[in-house]
Design an enzyme around this catalytic site. Sequence first.
Site, PDB file in Angstrom:
ATOM      1  N   GLU A   1       6.126  -0.146   2.322  1.00  0.00           N
ATOM      2  CA  GLU A   1       7.232  -0.122   0.877  1.00  0.00           C
ATOM      3  C   GLU A   1       8.670  -0.295   0.820  1.00  0.00           C
ATOM      4  OE1 GLU A   1       5.460   3.025  -1.452  1.00  0.00           O
ATOM      5  OE2 GLU A   1       4.876   3.794  -0.158  1.00  0.00           O
TER       6      GLU A   1
ATOM      7  N   THR B   1       0.992  -1.332   0.062  1.00  0.00           N
ATOM      8  CA  THR B   1       0.154   0.045   0.415  1.00  0.00           C
ATOM      9  C   THR B   1       1.244   1.433   0.088  1.00  0.00           C
ATOM     10  OG1 THR B   1      -1.530  -1.280   1.596  1.00  0.00           O
ATOM     11  CG2 THR B   1      -1.686   1.104   1.415  1.00  0.00           C
ATOM     12  N   HIS B   2       0.788   2.051  -1.037  1.00  0.00           N
ATOM     13  CA  HIS B   2       1.129   3.197  -0.704  1.00  0.00           C
ATOM     14  C   HIS B   2       0.237   4.634  -0.320  1.00  0.00           C
ATOM     15  CE1 HIS B   2       3.506   6.708  -2.811  1.00  0.00           C
ATOM     16  NE2 HIS B   2       2.897   7.294  -2.661  1.00  0.00           N
ATOM     17  N   PRO B   3       0.855   5.852   0.453  1.00  0.00           N
ATOM     18  CA  PRO B   3       2.606   5.357   1.228  1.00  0.00           C
ATOM     19  C   PRO B   3       2.243   4.783   2.960  1.00  0.00           C
ATOM     20  CG  PRO B   3       1.047   7.184   1.488  1.00  0.00           C
ATOM     21  CD  PRO B   3      -0.349   6.796   1.176  1.00  0.00           C
TER      22      PRO B   3
END
Length: 113
Positions: free
Chosen positions: A101, A95-97
Amino acid sequence: MSPPLATVGLTEREARAAGHRIKVAMEKVADIVAMPRAYIVEETRGAMKFVLDADTDEILGAALLSVDAQELINTVALAMRHHVTATELRTAIYTHPSSTEAMNEVLGTIVRT
């Protein structure tokens, strides 16, 4: 106040003492471009370190000193429990942000063998 520290599995020293051939992936949070959440919450102190089995690419242990470490460590522990390789964890889409990551970048950086 400092970022949370979370660990799982073997340290680098313990892995070597157990006879594993290892690789180490480590990066300072401030240098992790793929971790936008650290910049969003303005907490770029800390580092992430993964101890990997050089023969199987499995994760033997991790130490995370970073924003959301208390949550990230659960993903690492699950990967270890189910023999997910470092490469698989590195190439996953997160998932961003999010802080997760960071695994895309840190696991691609082998700093010691």
